[in-house]
Each structure stands twice: as C-alpha cells, then as structure tokens.
Design an enzyme around this catalytic site. Structure first.
Site, PDB file in Angstrom:
ATOM      1  CG  PHE A  80      -2.134   0.776   1.203  1.00  0.00           C
ATOM      2  CD1 PHE A  80      -2.644   1.259   0.015  1.00  0.00           C
ATOM      3  CD2 PHE A  80      -2.864   1.015   2.369  1.00  0.00           C
ATOM      4  CE1 PHE A  80      -3.843   1.970  -0.022  1.00  0.00           C
ATOM      5  CE2 PHE A  80      -4.059   1.724   2.343  1.00  0.00           C
ATOM      6  CZ  PHE A  80      -4.543   2.205   1.139  1.00  0.00           C
ATOM      7  N   GLY A  98      18.407  -6.993  32.625  1.00  0.00           N
ATOM      8  CA  GLY A  98      19.790  -6.525  32.768  1.00  0.00           C
ATOM      9  C   GLY A  98      20.522  -6.568  31.428  1.00  0.00           C
ATOM     10  CB  SER A 114       1.598  13.322   9.573  1.00  0.00           C
ATOM     11  OG  SER A 114       2.646  12.653  10.222  1.00  0.00           O
ATOM     12  CD  GLU A 148      -1.447   0.599   9.467  1.00  0.00           C
ATOM     13  OE1 GLU A 148      -2.621   0.535   9.856  1.00  0.00           O
ATOM     14  OE2 GLU A 148      -0.739  -0.393   9.237  1.00  0.00           O
TER      15      GLU A 148
HETATM   16  C1  LIG Z   1       8.625   0.636   9.240  1.00  0.00           C
HETATM   17  C2  LIG Z   1       7.745   1.552   8.458  1.00  0.00           C
HETATM   18  C3  LIG Z   1       6.870   1.024   7.506  1.00  0.00           C
HETATM   19  C4  LIG Z   1       6.074   1.869   6.726  1.00  0.00           C
HETATM   20  N1  LIG Z   1       5.269   1.325   5.770  1.00  0.00           N
HETATM   21  C5  LIG Z   1       4.526   2.146   4.986  1.00  0.00           C
HETATM   22  C6  LIG Z   1       3.731   1.605   3.907  1.00  0.00           C
HETATM   23  O1  LIG Z   1       3.677   0.395   3.701  1.00  0.00           O
HETATM   24  N2  LIG Z   1       3.048   2.476   3.124  1.00  0.00           N
HETATM   25  C7  LIG Z   1       3.072   3.827   3.311  1.00  0.00           C
HETATM   26  O2  LIG Z   1       2.430   4.538   2.572  1.00  0.00           O
HETATM   27  N3  LIG Z   1       3.815   4.364   4.335  1.00  0.00           N
HETATM   28  C8  LIG Z   1       4.543   3.565   5.157  1.00  0.00           C
HETATM   29  N4  LIG Z   1       5.315   4.089   6.168  1.00  0.00           N
HETATM   30  C9  LIG Z   1       5.362   5.538   6.334  1.00  0.00           C
HETATM   31  C10 LIG Z   1       4.560   6.023   7.517  1.00  0.00           C
HETATM   32  O3  LIG Z   1       3.192   5.861   7.300  1.00  0.00           O
HETATM   33  C11 LIG Z   1       4.962   7.475   7.781  1.00  0.00           C
HETATM   34  O4  LIG Z   1       6.290   7.441   8.267  1.00  0.00           O
HETATM   35  C12 LIG Z   1       4.045   8.190   8.768  1.00  0.00           C
HETATM   36  O5  LIG Z   1       2.792   8.458   8.171  1.00  0.00           O
HETATM   37  C13 LIG Z   1       4.648   9.504   9.257  1.00  0.00           C
HETATM   38  O6  LIG Z   1       5.054  10.280   8.180  1.00  0.00           O
HETATM   39  P1  LIG Z   1       6.535  10.907   8.160  1.00  0.00           P
HETATM   40  O7  LIG Z   1       7.504   9.834   8.448  1.00  0.00           O
HETATM   41  O8  LIG Z   1       6.680  11.671   6.916  1.00  0.00           O
HETATM   42  O9  LIG Z   1       6.570  11.882   9.422  1.00  0.00           O
HETATM   43  P2  LIG Z   1       6.042  13.404   9.436  1.00  0.00           P
HETATM   44  O10 LIG Z   1       4.735  13.506   8.762  1.00  0.00           O
HETATM   45  O11 LIG Z   1       7.147  14.278   8.997  1.00  0.00           O
HETATM   46  O12 LIG Z   1       5.815  13.566  11.005  1.00  0.00           O
HETATM   47  C14 LIG Z   1       6.933  13.624  11.906  1.00  0.00           C
HETATM   48  C15 LIG Z   1       6.427  13.656  13.327  1.00  0.00           C
HETATM   49  O13 LIG Z   1       5.637  14.809  13.513  1.00  0.00           O
HETATM   50  C16 LIG Z   1       4.708  14.588  14.539  1.00  0.00           C
HETATM   51  N5  LIG Z   1       3.352  14.920  14.050  1.00  0.00           N
HETATM   52  C17 LIG Z   1       2.776  14.543  12.899  1.00  0.00           C
HETATM   53  N6  LIG Z   1       1.506  14.992  12.814  1.00  0.00           N
HETATM   54  C18 LIG Z   1       1.297  15.702  13.940  1.00  0.00           C
HETATM   55  C19 LIG Z   1       0.174  16.410  14.454  1.00  0.00           C
HETATM   56  N7  LIG Z   1      -0.982  16.473  13.765  1.00  0.00           N
HETATM   57  N8  LIG Z   1       0.300  17.007  15.665  1.00  0.00           N
HETATM   58  C20 LIG Z   1       1.464  16.942  16.355  1.00  0.00           C
HETATM   59  N9  LIG Z   1       2.548  16.273  15.934  1.00  0.00           N
HETATM   60  C21 LIG Z   1       2.472  15.663  14.732  1.00  0.00           C
HETATM   61  C22 LIG Z   1       4.787  13.092  14.904  1.00  0.00           C
HETATM   62  O14 LIG Z   1       5.586  12.926  16.049  1.00  0.00           O
HETATM   63  C23 LIG Z   1       5.486  12.510  13.692  1.00  0.00           C
HETATM   64  O15 LIG Z   1       6.196  11.309  14.009  1.00  0.00           O
HETATM   65  C24 LIG Z   1       6.120   3.273   6.947  1.00  0.00           C
HETATM   66  C25 LIG Z   1       6.968   3.793   7.926  1.00  0.00           C
HETATM   67  C26 LIG Z   1       7.780   2.965   8.668  1.00  0.00           C
HETATM   68  C27 LIG Z   1       8.688   3.556   9.699  1.00  0.00           C
END
Ligand SMILES: Cc1cc2nc3c(=O)[nH]c(=O)nc-3n(C[C@H](O)[C@H](O)[C@H](O)COP(=O)(O)OP(=O)(O)OC[C@H]3O[C@@H](n4cnc5c(N)ncnc54)[C@H](O)[C@@H]3O)c2cc1C
Length: 390
Positions: free
Chosen positions: A128, A343, A137, A367
């Site tokens: 996906f 530990g 996000s 997610e």
């Molecule tokens: C192991 C792994 C597997 C994944 N698999 C998939 C996949 O199969 N398909 C796919 O499409 N994506 C996948 N992802 C991506 C994942 O869905 C995104 O990493 C996630 O949606 C966060 O987006 P970002 O990393 O760009 O963080 P950003 O959007 O840059 O956010 C960074 C941080 O900002 C903070 N934040 C975000 N929104 C808010 C808010 N509204 N209020 C306050 N703080 C906030 C949170 O602490 C967040 O961690 C995967 C990620 C990982 C780590």
C-alpha cells in the site's frame, strides 16, 4: 505461557477461541525460529507458508462470497499471536491485509478476483503506497500525479517508506487526479510490479529490518480499470482501510507486550540476586504489575474497537485511534521494563526483548503517528460537547 483468560471476554465467539488455540499450536511449531538473514527470501517464504496453511484467508475477504467483509477480531487475534512469536511473520500477515485493503473495500468484482484471490492464497504479495518524502502525516498533500489519457492513467512521482517494496507483486498507489484541491483530488490505482515506468528506486534499512523502500513512477501507464473506487475517493477509501487496520496495529503491539512480560517473568523468577529470586523484590513486582495492567488495558481497547467494527459500526475512528495509540505507547514502556529487568541480557543482540525493543518503535509512527491519533481522539471528544471544555 501468556495469559489467555481474555479469550473468555464477551467480545469473542467460540470460533475465535478455536482459531486462537489452533494458531497457538501452529505458531509454536512454525514461528519459534524465523531467520532474519535473507530478509526478502524469508518474507516470501512466510507469505507462501501463511497462504498454504490457510491463515491469509483471514487477511482479506473472500471474493467468491458476495458481501464478505473483514472479521477484525480474527485479524487482531492473528496479529497478536504472531507478534508474540515473530514480528516478521506478523508484519508479513499484516501487509497482505493492509496492502489489499483498498481493493477489498472499494474494488470492482474483477479487481477482487484478480488480486484478493492470490493474496489469500499467498501467491501474490501486496503493498500500500501512500507516503512520499514530503507527504507523511499530511496525506492530503500527496504530489504523485495520475493523468487520464484515453483508456489509461499516466502516473508520475515517487513514494517513500513503502513496506514490501521490492518483493510485492502489486502496489495500491495514492495519486493526485485533481477532481478538487487537497484530499478530494486523490485516487487509488493498482500498479503491478512489472509495469513499464515503475521501479524500486532505493531500498531502506531501518532499526528493525523489514522489506522497505522507495518507488518511482515515470510516465507509468496503467489501464483505467486499475482505478480502485471512484476518481477523487482515494483519501476516503484510505481512511476506511485505516479504520480497520489501525486497531490491528494495536493488536500487534499487544502481542509484543505479552511476549515481553513472559520473558520478564521467566528471567526474574530464575535469576538469583542477593540470595533470592529477582521476582521477590518489591521494585520488580511493581514493574511486573504495571506491565500486566498495561497489557489488559491495551487488550480491552483493542478488542472493544474490533468488536464494535464487527458488530456493524460504519466507522470506529475514535475507538481504533484509542486502541492504536494506547497499545503502541504502552508496549514501548512494557518492553523497556522487560529490558531493564533482564539486565545486560536484555540488550544482547538477538535476545527476544532486545528485538522487541527495536520492533515496537515504528508502530508508534506508521499508520498515523501517536500525535495524529491524539488529534483524532481529541476531535471526537470536542465534537461531543456543545461548548469547549474548560
Ligand atoms: C517501518 C515503516 C513502515 C512503513 N510502511 C509504509 C507503507 O507500507 N506504506 C506507506 O504509505 N507508508 C509507510 N510508512 C510511512 C509512515 O506511514 C509514515 O512514516 C508516517 O505516516 C509519518 O510520516 P513521516 O515519516 O513523513 O513523518 P512526518 O509527517 O514528517 O511527522 C513527523 C512527526 O511529527 C509529529 N506529528 C505529525 N503529525 C502531527 C500532528 N498532527 N500534531 C502533532 N505532531 C504531529 C509526529 O511525532 C510525527 O512522528 C512506513 C513507515 C515505517 C517507519
């Protein structure tokens, strides 16, 4: 042996208890020693095995049965149990479900037959693809485009952090079709791995290795019948899919927590310190108590959300967010306590709690990060009041 009394809670039916017992026996036999080298090959083998032995039948509804839908409690029980034995097996099972969820929820009968049948048999691997380097996000800002050209759509752009990148047979991709600005101008497409113009542009290595990478679309042409649902409904369908699968992320975290508590109990009851077992110390007992309470609270939230969805609720956004938020956050603390109680052994590479310590981290991010879940829950709380609460 983990606590199993929760299976007597009224959320479950006899068929759930039966499945749980069968899966316990199967997992003990097949998942006790899943190798972590040769990641891609291991995941492919796991998919085949989960398909052959029938577990993937629960990851997606049967296309041969009109009106069939998910049994969320079953998916949760499977993710919880597999999570207790092998995070990689749990991931493999979950991705078959999440990767095909948009097709299951909004696809045509032909799409369901073409893709879900193979997913359930373990013959086709699903992914996906939502996230982009600049759009995580805030999914409404997705920039990958899909432009209609006669009987086809032409995709251009890139995706990042995509699970199963490199091993998937097909990717369900969120792209901008432009019916309206923001979230209302997005659509979903099935892109098969061998489509010209599509390639895996990089593989990514993370704290707990899973197949993960970036996708590139360059003049990538797909037939119009690969559109999933209606044009402009991509965001809505994605949210409906997360409504099902977020609860199950909480279930995976619950399985990790149960394993951490099992390991902590085994270690503290056998480790002798100052002439007595470590478990005889009050400080140890306080930790074990907090771990046990966090586990039961997570289980109540996870299975409340799953039961509510299975009972016919159209949306369970608040319940699913609570389950994912609480269960993943508390699993991080439970696992950290298990590491502390073990530990030095707790940080030894390959020890179960060391692996769990790395495995749990991403569940608080993908997610919908925990902060996104908090926002969803708060919105639901505020929507229930006429006046903002002071
Ligand atoms: C192991 C792994 C597997 C994944 N698999 C998939 C996949 O199969 N398909 C796919 O499409 N994506 C996948 N992802 C991506 C994942 O869905 C995104 O990493 C996630 O949606 C966060 O987006 P970002 O990393 O760009 O963080 P950003 O959007 O840059 O956010 C960074 C941080 O900002 C903070 N934040 C975000 N929104 C808010 C808010 N509204 N209020 C306050 N703080 C906030 C949170 O602490 C967040 O961690 C995967 C990620 C990982 C780590």
């Amino acid at each position: 042996m983990s606590d199993r009394t929760y299976l007597n809670w009224p959320f479950f039916e006899p068929r759930h208890r039966e499945l749980s017992a069968q899966l316990e026996t199967w997992s003990a036999k097949h998942l006790a020693h899943v190798p972590h080298d040769e990641l891609d090959r291991t995941c492919r083998t796991l998919v085949e095995q989960l398909g052959t032995d029938g577990w993937l039948r629960h990851a997606a509804p049967d296309p041969a049965q009109p009106g069939a839908s998910y049994d969320v409690r079953t998916i949760c029980l499977i993710r919880e149990t597999m999570g207790r034995y092998s995070a990689l097996a749990e991931f493999t099972f979950a991705m078959q479900g999440l990767g095909s969820s948009a097709i299951a929820l909004a696809g045509t009968d032909a799409q369901k037959r073409a893709f879900l049948t193979g997913v359930r048999a373990g013959e086709r691997i699903a992914a996906f693809a939502l996230t982009e380097a600049e759009s995580g996000s805030d999914l409404a800002s997705v920039a990958t485009t899909a432009v209609r050209d006669g009987d086809t759509f032409v995709l251009n752009g890139g995706k990042k952090w995509i699970s199963n990148a490199g091993i998937a047979d097909f990717y369900v991709v969120l792209a901008r079709t432009g019916e309206a600005p923001g979230a209302k101008g997005l659509s979903l497409f099935v892109v098969e791995a061998n489509t010209p113009g599509f390639r895996i542009s990089e593989r990514l290595s993370t704290i707990a290795p899973h197949p993960l990478g970036s996708l590139e679309f360059k003049e990538c042409r797909v037939a119009a019948d690969r559109l999933v649902g209606r044009a402009g409904d991509g965001f809505k369908i994605t949210m409906a899919a997360l409504d099902v699968f977020r609860t199950t992320v909480g279930a995976a975290a619950l399985g990790f927590s149960r394993r951490a508590l099992d390991e902590a109990v085994a270690r503290t009851t056998s480790r002798q310190l100052f002439g007595a077992p470590l478990s005889a110390m009050q400080a140890t007992q306080a930790k074990l108590a907090d771990m046990a309470v966090a586990i039961d609270a997570s289980a109540l939230l996870v299975y409340r959300a799953a039961w509510t969805k299975d009972s016919g609720a159209e949306r369970v956004t608040r319940e699913a967010s609570m389950a994912k938020y609480f269960s993943t956050e508390s699993a991080q603390r439970v696992i950290d306590s298990a590491v502390q109680l073990c530990g030095a052994l707790g940080v030894l590479s390959g020890h179960p709690v060391e692996s769990l310590y790395r495995e749990i981290r991403a569940l608080r991010i993908y997610e919908g990060a925990s902060e996104v879940q908090q926002q969803i829950i708060a919105r639901a709380v505020l929507a229930d009041t006429d006046q903002p609460r002071r």
